[in-house]
Design a protein around this motif. Sequence first.
Motif, mmCIF file in Angstrom:
data_model
loop_
_atom_site.group_PDB
_atom_site.id
_atom_site.type_symbol
_atom_site.label_atom_id
_atom_site.label_comp_id
_atom_site.label_asym_id
_atom_site.label_seq_id
_atom_site.Cartn_x
_atom_site.Cartn_y
_atom_site.Cartn_z
ATOM 1 N N VAL A 7 0.841 -1.202 0.000
ATOM 2 C CA VAL A 7 0.000 0.000 0.000
ATOM 3 C C VAL A 7 0.878 1.254 0.000
ATOM 4 C CG1 VAL A 7 -1.755 1.320 1.263
ATOM 5 C CG2 VAL A 7 -1.949 -1.174 1.084
ATOM 6 N N GLY A 8 1.949 1.230 0.792
ATOM 7 C CA GLY A 8 2.865 2.366 0.819
ATOM 8 C C GLY A 8 3.495 2.624 -0.540
ATOM 9 N N ALA A 9 3.855 1.555 -1.246
ATOM 10 C CA ALA A 9 4.479 1.699 -2.561
ATOM 11 C C ALA A 9 3.501 2.259 -3.590
ATOM 12 C CB ALA A 9 5.030 0.359 -3.024
ATOM 13 N N ILE A 10 2.287 1.732 -3.594
ATOM 14 C CA ILE A 10 1.300 2.198 -4.576
ATOM 15 C C ILE A 10 0.977 3.675 -4.350
ATOM 16 C CG2 ILE A 10 -1.109 1.974 -5.325
ATOM 17 C CD1 ILE A 10 -0.766 -1.100 -4.733
ATOM 18 N N THR A 11 0.679 4.036 -3.117
ATOM 19 C CA THR A 11 0.350 5.437 -2.839
ATOM 20 C C THR A 11 1.584 6.335 -2.967
ATOM 21 O OG1 THR A 11 0.552 5.009 -0.458
ATOM 22 C CG2 THR A 11 -1.674 4.944 -1.412
ATOM 23 N N SER A 33 0.722 6.887 2.284
ATOM 24 C CA SER A 33 2.012 6.225 2.063
ATOM 25 C C SER A 33 2.907 6.295 3.296
ATOM 26 C CB SER A 33 2.719 6.863 0.860
ATOM 27 O OG SER A 33 3.946 6.223 0.610
ATOM 28 N N VAL A 34 3.000 7.472 3.920
ATOM 29 C CA VAL A 34 3.923 7.606 5.047
ATOM 30 C C VAL A 34 3.479 6.797 6.259
ATOM 31 C CG1 VAL A 34 4.803 9.831 4.271
ATOM 32 C CG2 VAL A 34 2.979 9.785 5.940
ATOM 33 N N PHE A 40 6.184 -0.314 8.105
ATOM 34 C CA PHE A 40 7.070 -1.224 7.374
ATOM 35 C C PHE A 40 8.534 -1.029 7.761
ATOM 36 C CE2 PHE A 40 9.671 -2.070 3.535
ATOM 37 C CZ PHE A 40 9.545 -3.450 3.531
ATOM 38 N N PHE A 41 9.002 0.211 7.840
ATOM 39 C CA PHE A 41 10.401 0.456 8.181
ATOM 40 C C PHE A 41 10.717 0.030 9.614
ATOM 41 C CE2 PHE A 41 10.436 3.785 4.661
ATOM 42 C CZ PHE A 41 11.034 2.912 3.766
ATOM 43 N N LEU A 164 10.226 0.612 -6.450
ATOM 44 C CA LEU A 164 9.541 1.895 -6.355
ATOM 45 C C LEU A 164 10.540 3.043 -6.431
ATOM 46 C CD1 LEU A 164 6.972 3.599 -5.730
ATOM 47 C CD2 LEU A 164 7.522 3.262 -3.302
ATOM 48 N N TYR A 165 11.632 2.933 -5.702
ATOM 49 C CA TYR A 165 12.626 4.010 -5.710
ATOM 50 C C TYR A 165 13.359 4.107 -7.040
ATOM 51 C CZ TYR A 165 11.797 5.745 -1.077
ATOM 52 O OH TYR A 165 11.214 6.357 -0.006
#
Length: 190
Positions: A7-11, A33-34, A40-41, A164-165
């Motif tokens: 979800v974080g990657a998509i947003t 995302s944050v 996750f982090f 993503l990055y």
Amino acid sequence: MNNFEIVGAITGLLCVWLAARQNVWTWPIALISVICYFIFFYQIQLYADMWLQVFFLGSNLYGWYEWLYGGKNKSELPVTRLQPKQIGLVVITGIITSVLLALYFQSFTDASYPWLDSILAAFSVLAQILLTRKKIENWIIWLVVDIFYVGLYWKKEAHLTAGLYFIFLIIAVQGFWEWRKSMRSPAPVV
């Protein structure tokens, strides 16, 4: 794969794509995302990146307001450049903050890659501040930071985030050129 990472990657992809296009919807989408990436982090022990998400939460709210009302007479904020002294200040601040964060995370946590994680987090904060003020140099910092984040996330087996990055790298180049073009365009007559 982790649901928070997905979800974080998509947003995250959507909000950076929108930022490159100077679309104000970048900010509310970034909030989702944050929050996901904070969790996750934490799970993969990248604590500087985790706390970076807290900063991003606040800066997203600030950026949302600034892009709407931060210009002259509470109008939309235009894209501008940093002055040479400001560039020096950004670099010095990034170095000092990197060292302080790295020493802390190395000494007091079980952080993976405390130095690299801290350097990238420090310069990400600076890039984000510049983004909120529509300073074109934000894209240059993001480009450099994203190159290293791809390797760090790949090493941590966060392959979706590494991918993503990598896409963020491409969007950073595109964002720079789009913003540069908008700086040359005459302001619309109201």
